[in-house]
Structures are given as structure tokens and as C-alpha cells.
Scaffold this motif. Structure first.
Motif, PDB file in Angstrom:
ATOM      1  N   THR A  22       0.835  -1.195   0.000  1.00  0.00           N
ATOM      2  CA  THR A  22       0.000   0.000   0.000  1.00  0.00           C
ATOM      3  C   THR A  22       0.872   1.248   0.000  1.00  0.00           C
ATOM      4  N   GLY A  23       0.489   2.252  -0.757  1.00  0.00           N
ATOM      5  CA  GLY A  23       1.183   3.530  -0.722  1.00  0.00           C
ATOM      6  C   GLY A  23       0.581   4.433   0.341  1.00  0.00           C
ATOM      7  N   ILE A  24       1.445   5.114   1.086  1.00  0.00           N
ATOM      8  CA  ILE A  24       1.024   6.048   2.120  1.00  0.00           C
ATOM      9  C   ILE A  24       1.686   7.400   1.847  1.00  0.00           C
ATOM     10  N   ASN A  54       2.351  14.862   4.726  1.00  0.00           N
ATOM     11  CA  ASN A  54       2.871  16.201   4.501  1.00  0.00           C
ATOM     12  C   ASN A  54       2.638  17.037   5.749  1.00  0.00           C
ATOM     13  N   HIS A  55       3.001  18.310   5.675  1.00  0.00           N
ATOM     14  CA  HIS A  55       2.946  19.148   6.867  1.00  0.00           C
ATOM     15  C   HIS A  55       1.524  19.555   7.248  1.00  0.00           C
ATOM     16  N   HIS A  56       0.547  19.193   6.435  1.00  0.00           N
ATOM     17  CA  HIS A  56      -0.835  19.503   6.772  1.00  0.00           C
ATOM     18  C   HIS A  56      -1.422  18.531   7.788  1.00  0.00           C
ATOM     19  N   VAL A  57      -0.765  17.406   8.022  1.00  0.00           N
ATOM     20  CA  VAL A  57      -1.281  16.404   8.956  1.00  0.00           C
ATOM     21  C   VAL A  57      -0.240  16.133  10.035  1.00  0.00           C
ATOM     22  N   THR A  58      -0.691  15.680  11.190  1.00  0.00           N
ATOM     23  CA  THR A  58       0.215  15.475  12.308  1.00  0.00           C
ATOM     24  C   THR A  58       0.996  14.179  12.150  1.00  0.00           C
ATOM     25  N   PRO A  59       2.236  14.151  12.635  1.00  0.00           N
ATOM     26  CA  PRO A  59       2.989  12.896  12.622  1.00  0.00           C
ATOM     27  C   PRO A  59       2.257  11.772  13.342  1.00  0.00           C
ATOM     28  N   ALA A  60       1.550  12.103  14.417  1.00  0.00           N
ATOM     29  CA  ALA A  60       0.848  11.079  15.182  1.00  0.00           C
ATOM     30  C   ALA A  60      -0.232  10.405  14.343  1.00  0.00           C
ATOM     31  N   SER A  61      -0.959  11.185  13.541  1.00  0.00           N
ATOM     32  CA  SER A  61      -2.020  10.587  12.738  1.00  0.00           C
ATOM     33  C   SER A  61      -1.454   9.681  11.645  1.00  0.00           C
ATOM     34  N   VAL A  62      -0.341  10.095  11.065  1.00  0.00           N
ATOM     35  CA  VAL A  62       0.310   9.237  10.066  1.00  0.00           C
ATOM     36  C   VAL A  62       0.829   7.967  10.732  1.00  0.00           C
ATOM     37  N   GLY A  63       1.387   8.116  11.921  1.00  0.00           N
ATOM     38  CA  GLY A  63       1.883   6.958  12.657  1.00  0.00           C
ATOM     39  C   GLY A  63       0.783   5.957  12.965  1.00  0.00           C
ATOM     40  N   ARG A  64      -0.401   6.448  13.337  1.00  0.00           N
ATOM     41  CA  ARG A  64      -1.519   5.547  13.627  1.00  0.00           C
ATOM     42  C   ARG A  64      -1.944   4.790  12.373  1.00  0.00           C
ATOM     43  N   ASN A 124       1.879  -3.853   4.401  1.00  0.00           N
ATOM     44  CA  ASN A 124       3.147  -3.135   4.372  1.00  0.00           C
ATOM     45  C   ASN A 124       2.963  -1.919   3.468  1.00  0.00           C
ATOM     46  N   PHE A 125       3.927  -0.997   3.489  1.00  0.00           N
ATOM     47  CA  PHE A 125       3.712   0.270   2.793  1.00  0.00           C
ATOM     48  C   PHE A 125       4.992   0.801   2.182  1.00  0.00           C
ATOM     49  N   VAL A 126       4.801   1.720   1.231  1.00  0.00           N
ATOM     50  CA  VAL A 126       5.903   2.496   0.668  1.00  0.00           C
ATOM     51  C   VAL A 126       5.453   3.950   0.575  1.00  0.00           C
ATOM     52  N   ARG A 127       6.424   4.849   0.535  1.00  0.00           N
ATOM     53  CA  ARG A 127       6.156   6.268   0.272  1.00  0.00           C
ATOM     54  C   ARG A 127       7.202   6.732  -0.721  1.00  0.00           C
ATOM     55  N   LEU A 128       6.762   7.166  -1.896  1.00  0.00           N
ATOM     56  CA  LEU A 128       7.679   7.505  -2.987  1.00  0.00           C
ATOM     57  C   LEU A 128       7.921   8.995  -3.140  1.00  0.00           C
ATOM     58  N   TYR A 183      -3.243   5.955   0.212  1.00  0.00           N
ATOM     59  CA  TYR A 183      -3.969   6.822   1.136  1.00  0.00           C
ATOM     60  C   TYR A 183      -3.087   7.984   1.555  1.00  0.00           C
ATOM     61  N   GLU A 184      -3.668   9.182   1.509  1.00  0.00           N
ATOM     62  CA  GLU A 184      -3.019  10.364   2.051  1.00  0.00           C
ATOM     63  C   GLU A 184      -4.095  11.215   2.710  1.00  0.00           C
ATOM     64  N   PRO A 185      -3.897  11.619   3.967  1.00  0.00           N
ATOM     65  CA  PRO A 185      -4.958  12.331   4.687  1.00  0.00           C
ATOM     66  C   PRO A 185      -5.297  13.703   4.110  1.00  0.00           C
ATOM     67  N   TYR A 186      -4.375  14.297   3.353  1.00  0.00           N
ATOM     68  CA  TYR A 186      -4.628  15.636   2.822  1.00  0.00           C
ATOM     69  C   TYR A 186      -3.851  15.800   1.524  1.00  0.00           C
ATOM     70  N   MET A 187      -4.594  15.980   0.429  1.00  0.00           N
ATOM     71  CA  MET A 187      -3.984  16.225  -0.877  1.00  0.00           C
ATOM     72  C   MET A 187      -4.802  17.284  -1.606  1.00  0.00           C
ATOM     73  N   HIS A 188      -4.200  17.847  -2.645  1.00  0.00           N
ATOM     74  CA  HIS A 188      -4.905  18.801  -3.480  1.00  0.00           C
ATOM     75  C   HIS A 188      -5.404  18.135  -4.762  1.00  0.00           C
TER      76      HIS A 188
END
Length: 265
Positions: free
Chosen positions: A160-162, A165-175, A186-190, A209-214
Motif C-alpha cells: 500500500t502507498g502512504i 505532509n505538513h498539513h497532517v500530524t505525525p501522530a495521525s500518520v503513525g496511527r 506493508n507500505f511504501v512512500r515515494l 492513502y493520504e490524509p490531505y492532498m490537493h
């Protein structure tokens, strides 16, 4: 063929042509990136160069010449309203950070909106000479080969891709990452959300999945995923929603339930 189909086909052909031209221009800058002047935006990780601006201008000029009544939203120069009912949504170089650091994980992303949905999606990946292309009801292709997703791949037997960015908290990405790993994934971030969405359409990733994108980051990939047989979380394109960020989720058929639960949507 009705009038909408003819209009979409004409724009699809232009989108492919402009993506290839833009990719060639961007690749030239990439190969000479040591000469680029790099600027930061609101965050030190969010960078831009003359390459981004000139590639966007190339695409915008091409659209204006062929379809002057169409709207145009680009990451670098913003939104120009149109009167035709069609709006082009463009990220000239998605993955500028990988781009300026010499990594190949970047792309040119072009989408066209009509009737509140992305009816065209074209993503050019210059470093890999790959052209992902799709249009409403016409399927999706990679370098001319049809892309078709099935339900065999899940988060447990694929990747899965994850995005973050700075619009979301590190804690939320960690969860999110913790939940994915606990579920057996498992995941990758490119570094390029548009590229990872293209990879979902190609079956290389089972989801993204990305919590905040344009809109310019996701709409081209969304069209590709839908046309390949996948699912995506609708992006708010009406009114000011088009220029604001929103959660982005796209998956193959075998990962919809798991990734919707993990993303909380």
C-alpha cells in the motif's frame, strides 16, 4: 458517439500530447537540475523551481490555444475559470522534492473535470518513459496496454502507498501505518502521490492513502484507477473545494474495505 464523447476524446488526445511534451521539458530540467534555483513554499519540504512553472505554462498555453473556453487549475498559477464546463487540473511536476534531489519518483499529472468528475487522466513518468492514460468509459492504459484490476491483491499480499505532509500530524500518520502493519500489510512512500495513484491503477500498489492532498495531485490518478476497475473516495470539486485539500484514498477491488477502515472513511 454523442457530443460529450467527442469533446472528451478531443481533450484526451490533447492531454496525452501535452503530457509527453511537458515530460520532455521537465526531463531536460531534471538532467540539468544542478543549475536550478530552488525555492521553498510554506514548509521547507515543499519546494518549487522554474521547471515547475515553465512546465505548467507549456500545458496551459496548449490548452488555451485548443480549448480557450475551458477552465484551468494549476498548482503553480492557480485557477482560471472557464465557460465550457470542462476544467483542466494540472500538477506540472508532482514529486518536486524527489525531482530536485535526483530521484526518478516524479511525474507530470493532467486531469480534466466535467460534470463534477475526472473524465480524463494522463500521467507521464519521464524517467521511466511511461504514459498512463485513461478517459471516462474508455478504460486505462500504460504505454498503450490495457490496465485491469481484480480482487486477488489485498493489503496482506501486496503493498500500500502512504502519503504524508505538513498539513497532517505525525501522530495521525503513525496511527495509519501502525494499523496497516497490524492488519498484515506493508507500505511504501515515494514522494509523489500522483505517481503512486498511477501505480494503483497499474496494480503495482493495492491502494494509496493520504490524509490531505490537493486536486492537482489526485484527480488524474483517480480517473486512471476508476477506468482500471478500482475505487476512489470522491474529491470535493464544487466551489472552493476544488482549490482546497481533502483526504485521498484509491484502491484495487480487494482492498476497499480494509483501507476504508484504516483511513476512517
Amino acid at each position: 458517439m454523442n457530443s460529450d464523447e467527442r469533446e472528451i476524446r478531443a481533450r484526451h488526445a490533447l492531454a496525452e500530447e501535452l503530457a509527453v511534451q511537458a515530460g520532455k521539458l521537465a526531463l531536460g530540467y531534471f538532467r540539468n537540475r544542478d543549475d536550478l534555483v530552488i525555492e521553498t513554499k510554506s514548509d521547507p519540504q515543499d519546494v518549487v523551481s522554474i521547471a515547475d512553472r515553465n512546465v505548467e505554462t507549456l500545458i496551459r498555453d496548449g490548452v488555451t490555444e485548443a480549448f480557450g473556453a475551458d477552465g484551468f487549475l494549476g498548482e503553480e498559477y492557480g485557477l482560471v475559470e472557464g465557460s465550457s464546463g470542462y476544467t483542466w487540473v494540472v500538477d506540472p511536476i508532482d514529486g518536486t522534492s524527489p525531482f530536485v534531489h535526483g530521484m526518478p519518483n516524479w511525474c507530470v499529472s493532467i486531469a480534466v473535470l466535467h460534470g463534477g468528475q475526472p473524465v480524463i487522466g494522463v500521467i507521464q513518468v519521464p524517467c521511466h518513459d511511461e504514459l498512463y492514460s485513461g478517459a471516462l468509459g474508455r478504460g486505462a492504459t500504460l504505454n498503450g496496454k490495457a490496465l485491469t484490476l481484480d480482487g486477488v491483491k489485498t493489503i496482506r499480499n501486496a503493498v500500500t502507498g502512504i502519503g504524508a505532509n505538513h498539513h497532517v500530524t505525525p501522530a495521525s500518520v503513525g496511527r495509519t501505518v501502525e494499523d496497516l502493519l497490524k492488519t498484515g500489510g506493508n507500505f511504501v512512500r515515494l514522494g509523489s502521490g500522483a505517481l503512486m495513484l498511477a501505480y494503483v491503477a497499474a496494480g503495482r500498489l493495492v491502494g494509496y492513502y493520504e490524509p490531505y492532498m490537493h486536486a492537482w495531485d489526485c484527480l488524474g490518478g483517480y480517473c486512471l484507477v476508476r477506468e482500471a476497475g478500482g475505487w476512489f473516495l470522491p474529491f470535493p470539486v464544487e466551489g472552493e473545494g476544488l482549490t482546497r485539500g481533502a483526504p485521498v484514498l484509491a484502491t484495487g477491488p480487494g482492498a476497499i474495505d480494509d483501507l476504508r477502515r484504516i483511513a476512517g472513511v
